[in-house]
Write an enzyme that holds these catalytic residues in place. Structure first.
Site: not given
Length: 228
Positions: A24, A22
């Site tokens: 953020d 991922d």
């Protein structure tokens, strides 16, 4: 510190053929930009900012759909994209992120970034941080259904040419981890920062303070988790 994983049932017993990360909250800290952008957007569309709670890890389009009537959703989605892309102030690389990406690249491990951001926003934030990133970046613009659906993880595995069951996932949101689990990804690592530990522990196999605590070795284009 991490949550314990019994050795007999550890999904980390065998090395992984790919790593899906991922963006953020996992590789970069963009929370200031996110909060400023959505607060401004909420003011423009008359949305109580408190209604934004609980949406971390899902796409902006899904947030807009949950908060506004259908006739203004397209305009409102375009507006939040514009606000977020324009605000990259204060976005920083999280501890261990650059080192992890560099190690995986040097070791020839197939790696992808999988984000709920749209393609323009992902590019803006990666450019702002100058974070070296793998060629494969799957965004919400690349799939019909973003997180919390499994589609982004499945698309990343497809692009890398690996089976989802051979993938290690590193993610900071419950929604993203659940999506990865639904996609059939074998190893789920949760990282702290945006979600309480106890919530991540319900979904992840192990929870770490940040990716600098993920200890791995690389060999033959595969990565083994040796410390968590």
């Amino acid at each position: 510190m991490s949550s314990p994983v019994p050795a007999s049932s550890s999904p980390f017993a065998e090395p992984f053929g790919a790593v899906l990360l991922d963006m953020d909250g996992t590789l970069i800290d963009s929370i200031g930009s996110v909060e400023r952008s959505w607060t401004a957007w909420s003011g423009e569309y008359g949305v109580d900012p408190r209604r934004l709670r609980g949406f971390h890890g899902v796409t902006a389009e899904q947030v807009v759909a949950a908060l506004l009537p259908e006739d203004v959703r397209a305009e409102a989605f375009a507006r939040i994209r514009a606000i977020e892309v324009a605000d990259v102030e204060g976005i920083t690389v999280l501890p261990g992120a650059a080192e992890l990406l560099g190690m995986l690249s040097a070791g020839g491990v197939p790696t992808a970034i999988v984000t709920s951001s749209t393609d323009d926003l992902a590019e803006a934030r990666l450019t702002a941080t100058r974070l070296p990133h793998p060629p494969v970046v799957v965004t919400a613009s690349d799939v019909e259904r973003g997180k919390p659906f499994p589609d982004p993880w499945l698309e990343a595995a497809r692009r890398l040419g690996v089976d989802p069951s051979d993938c290690l996932v590193v993610e900071d949101s419950v929604a993203g981890l659940r999506a990865a689990r639904e996609a059939g990804c074998r190893g789920l690592v949760g990282v702290l920062g945006t979600t309480p530990r106890e919530e991540l522990q319900e979904v992840a196999h192990v929870v770490l303070d940040d990716v600098s605590h993920l200890v791995t070795t690389v060999g033959g284009g595969r990565v083994r988790v040796v410390g968590h």
